[in-house]
Design a protein around this motif. Sequence first.
Motif, PDB file in Angstrom:
ATOM      1  N   ASN A 162     -24.205  31.858 132.953  1.00 11.14           N
ATOM      2  CA  ASN A 162     -23.339  31.587 131.802  1.00 11.14           C
ATOM      3  C   ASN A 162     -21.890  31.956 132.091  1.00 11.14           C
ATOM      4  O   ASN A 162     -20.966  31.294 131.619  1.00 11.14           O
ATOM      5  N   PHE A 163     -21.692  33.020 132.866  1.00 13.68           N
ATOM      6  CA  PHE A 163     -20.322  33.404 133.211  1.00 13.68           C
ATOM      7  C   PHE A 163     -19.678  32.335 134.094  1.00 13.68           C
ATOM      8  O   PHE A 163     -18.530  31.937 133.879  1.00 13.68           O
ATOM      9  N   MET A 164     -20.417  31.849 135.092  1.00 15.58           N
ATOM     10  CA  MET A 164     -19.837  30.875 136.015  1.00 15.58           C
ATOM     11  C   MET A 164     -19.633  29.512 135.370  1.00 15.58           C
ATOM     12  O   MET A 164     -18.815  28.721 135.831  1.00 15.58           O
ATOM     13  N   LYS A 165     -20.365  29.223 134.300  1.00 22.59           N
ATOM     14  CA  LYS A 165     -20.147  27.967 133.582  1.00 22.59           C
ATOM     15  C   LYS A 165     -18.785  27.947 132.903  1.00 22.59           C
ATOM     16  O   LYS A 165     -18.273  26.879 132.564  1.00 22.59           O
ATOM     17  N   SER A 166     -18.213  29.131 132.672  1.00 21.79           N
ATOM     18  CA  SER A 166     -16.901  29.204 132.021  1.00 21.79           C
ATOM     19  C   SER A 166     -15.768  28.887 132.998  1.00 21.79           C
ATOM     20  O   SER A 166     -14.634  28.701 132.580  1.00 21.79           O
ATOM     21  N   ILE A 167     -16.072  28.832 134.317  1.00 23.46           N
ATOM     22  CA  ILE A 167     -15.045  28.483 135.311  1.00 23.46           C
ATOM     23  C   ILE A 167     -14.877  26.964 135.325  1.00 23.46           C
ATOM     24  O   ILE A 167     -15.861  26.236 135.457  1.00 23.46           O
ATOM     25  N   PRO A 168     -13.657  26.449 135.175  1.00 20.41           N
ATOM     26  CA  PRO A 168     -13.464  24.983 135.099  1.00 20.41           C
ATOM     27  C   PRO A 168     -13.988  24.266 136.336  1.00 20.41           C
ATOM     28  O   PRO A 168     -13.792  24.721 137.466  1.00 20.41           O
ATOM     29  N   ASP A 169     -14.648  23.115 136.100  1.00 21.50           N
ATOM     30  CA  ASP A 169     -15.160  22.310 137.210  1.00 21.50           C
ATOM     31  C   ASP A 169     -14.044  21.741 138.068  1.00 21.50           C
ATOM     32  O   ASP A 169     -14.255  21.389 139.237  1.00 21.50           O
ATOM     33  N   SER A 170     -12.853  21.610 137.481  1.00 30.32           N
ATOM     34  CA  SER A 170     -11.730  21.019 138.231  1.00 30.32           C
ATOM     35  C   SER A 170     -11.386  21.837 139.475  1.00 30.32           C
ATOM     36  O   SER A 170     -10.884  21.288 140.466  1.00 30.32           O
ATOM     37  N   ILE A 171     -11.666  23.157 139.436  1.00 31.36           N
ATOM     38  CA  ILE A 171     -11.385  23.997 140.613  1.00 31.36           C
ATOM     39  C   ILE A 171     -12.283  23.599 141.775  1.00 31.36           C
ATOM     40  O   ILE A 171     -11.814  23.411 142.911  1.00 31.36           O
ATOM     41  N   SER A 172     -13.583  23.440 141.494  1.00 34.56           N
ATOM     42  CA  SER A 172     -14.514  23.025 142.554  1.00 34.56           C
ATOM     43  C   SER A 172     -14.215  21.602 143.016  1.00 34.56           C
ATOM     44  O   SER A 172     -14.262  21.303 144.226  1.00 34.56           O
ATOM     45  N   GLU A 173     -13.876  20.720 142.067  1.00 35.02           N
ATOM     46  CA  GLU A 173     -13.621  19.322 142.432  1.00 35.02           C
ATOM     47  C   GLU A 173     -12.384  19.195 143.316  1.00 35.02           C
ATOM     48  O   GLU A 173     -12.378  18.440 144.293  1.00 35.02           O
ATOM     49  N   SER A 174     -11.330  19.934 143.001  1.00 44.54           N
ATOM     50  CA  SER A 174     -10.124  19.868 143.836  1.00 44.54           C
ATOM     51  C   SER A 174     -10.382  20.427 145.224  1.00 44.54           C
ATOM     52  O   SER A 174      -9.847  19.921 146.226  1.00 44.54           O
ATOM     53  N   ALA A 175     -11.231  21.485 145.315  1.00 43.49           N
ATOM     54  CA  ALA A 175     -11.567  22.039 146.627  1.00 43.49           C
ATOM     55  C   ALA A 175     -12.385  21.053 147.447  1.00 43.49           C
ATOM     56  O   ALA A 175     -12.211  20.949 148.675  1.00 43.49           O
ATOM     57  N   LYS A 176     -13.291  20.314 146.778  1.00 43.22           N
ATOM     58  CA  LYS A 176     -14.095  19.318 147.496  1.00 43.22           C
ATOM     59  C   LYS A 176     -13.218  18.183 148.021  1.00 43.22           C
ATOM     60  O   LYS A 176     -13.444  17.645 149.112  1.00 43.22           O
ATOM     61  N   ILE A 177     -12.213  17.800 147.226  1.00 44.92           N
ATOM     62  CA  ILE A 177     -11.291  16.754 147.684  1.00 44.92           C
ATOM     63  C   ILE A 177     -10.552  17.207 148.943  1.00 44.92           C
ATOM     64  O   ILE A 177     -10.285  16.419 149.861  1.00 44.92           O
ATOM     65  N   ASP A 178     -10.275  18.524 149.014  1.00 42.83           N
ATOM     66  CA  ASP A 178      -9.596  19.072 150.201  1.00 42.83           C
ATOM     67  C   ASP A 178     -10.544  19.294 151.368  1.00 42.83           C
ATOM     68  O   ASP A 178     -10.128  19.776 152.429  1.00 42.83           O
ATOM     69  N   GLY A 179     -11.843  18.979 151.172  1.00 46.22           N
ATOM     70  CA  GLY A 179     -12.791  19.054 152.277  1.00 46.22           C
ATOM     71  C   GLY A 179     -13.616  20.319 152.344  1.00 46.22           C
ATOM     72  O   GLY A 179     -14.314  20.556 153.337  1.00 46.22           O
ATOM     73  N   ALA A 180     -13.567  21.182 151.307  1.00 46.14           N
ATOM     74  CA  ALA A 180     -14.337  22.426 151.323  1.00 46.14           C
ATOM     75  C   ALA A 180     -15.805  22.150 151.021  1.00 46.14           C
ATOM     76  O   ALA A 180     -16.132  21.298 150.184  1.00 46.14           O
ATOM     77  N   GLY A 181     -16.690  22.895 151.685  1.00 44.20           N
ATOM     78  CA  GLY A 181     -18.117  22.782 151.426  1.00 44.20           C
ATOM     79  C   GLY A 181     -18.529  23.669 150.262  1.00 44.20           C
ATOM     80  O   GLY A 181     -17.735  24.460 149.731  1.00 44.20           O
ATOM     81  N   ASP A 182     -19.816  23.551 149.870  1.00 46.81           N
ATOM     82  CA  ASP A 182     -20.301  24.319 148.715  1.00 46.81           C
ATOM     83  C   ASP A 182     -20.214  25.826 148.957  1.00 46.81           C
ATOM     84  O   ASP A 182     -19.831  26.586 148.057  1.00 46.81           O
ATOM     85  N   PHE A 183     -20.609  26.265 150.179  1.00 45.66           N
ATOM     86  CA  PHE A 183     -20.596  27.710 150.435  1.00 45.66           C
ATOM     87  C   PHE A 183     -19.159  28.242 150.485  1.00 45.66           C
ATOM     88  O   PHE A 183     -18.887  29.364 150.029  1.00 45.66           O
ATOM     89  N   THR A 184     -18.224  27.438 151.023  1.00 47.03           N
ATOM     90  CA  THR A 184     -16.810  27.857 151.034  1.00 47.03           C
ATOM     91  C   THR A 184     -16.267  27.970 149.615  1.00 47.03           C
ATOM     92  O   THR A 184     -15.537  28.924 149.282  1.00 47.03           O
ATOM     93  N   ILE A 185     -16.614  26.986 148.771  1.00 48.97           N
ATOM     94  CA  ILE A 185     -16.174  27.043 147.368  1.00 48.97           C
ATOM     95  C   ILE A 185     -16.738  28.280 146.690  1.00 48.97           C
ATOM     96  O   ILE A 185     -16.034  28.974 145.950  1.00 48.97           O
TER      97      ILE A 185
END
Length: 295
Positions: A162-185
């Motif tokens: 529930n705590f991590m659901k409060s973190i905006p998805d846009s942060i993970s999405e922008s990192a994926k666009i930059d080429g970061a993997g799931d474990f790096t994110i």
Amino acid sequence: MKIRMERATIVFNVLGYVMISLLAIICLLPFLLIVMGSISSETEIIRDGFKLIPSELSFDSYMAVFSNPYQIYNAYTVTILVTVVGTILGLFFTSMAGYVLSRKEFHYRNPVAFIIYFTTLFSGGLIPWYIMIVKYLDWKDSYLALLIPSMLSAWNIILMKNFMKSIPDSISESAKIDGAGDFTIYMRLILPLSVPGLATIGLFLALSYWNEWFLANVFITSDSKYPLQFLLYRILSSAAVLKTNIAGNLSADFTPPTETLKMAVAIVATGPIVFLYPFVQRFFIKGLTIGAVKG
């Protein structure tokens, strides 16, 4: 520029400070009573009860607790190692589980979350659990029996999800666009943003490991592997037996320090872990409230 405060604000602040001070004193009184009880004489407590200012000082209870210093220091070492290792590993696995269950890309997150929640309603029972650990995992008289069972909790996983659901998805999405993997994110973005939740769950885990005595009572047989809480429990049990069976045969004036021993054991057991709370206090309330309001 000096800002003038209204009289009503000043009165409100004064009343607030007075009430908070009174509440703090009320909260501290039991702990102060325990400290004073631990350095009182046994005969005074039996005669007059517990006092904030004892008339007779005695350190017999602490001498009884530390009668075998090596045993106490060894129990402290076992408890500190189990608490530190268990808390670090527990935070790692709990945060990973919470991260996976909070991601929308994981299609089976709801069934898996339900299975985890289901374990809070029903369990396999004590006897099957004992047979599994002793017969199939062979953890009898092993530190793993103290470490593993308390490492993961369904409540902590749900709280972290529930705590991590409060973190905006846009942060993970922008990192994926930059080429970061799931474990790096997870390691570089999600964990630093989850410090309040990690501090809250870390405090829960540390308190759980520090106060654990039941697992040692069931699985540990070597004296050198006793954690602190279980060793203190055995000291109290020995003092109770001494009071009921042996003291009367020794001397009519002999009074074993059973009451003061309880207070001394409480001080020895809770003293070190109390100093952990101030370091995580500023994260504690935030972590609890964010995890409580998200569905």
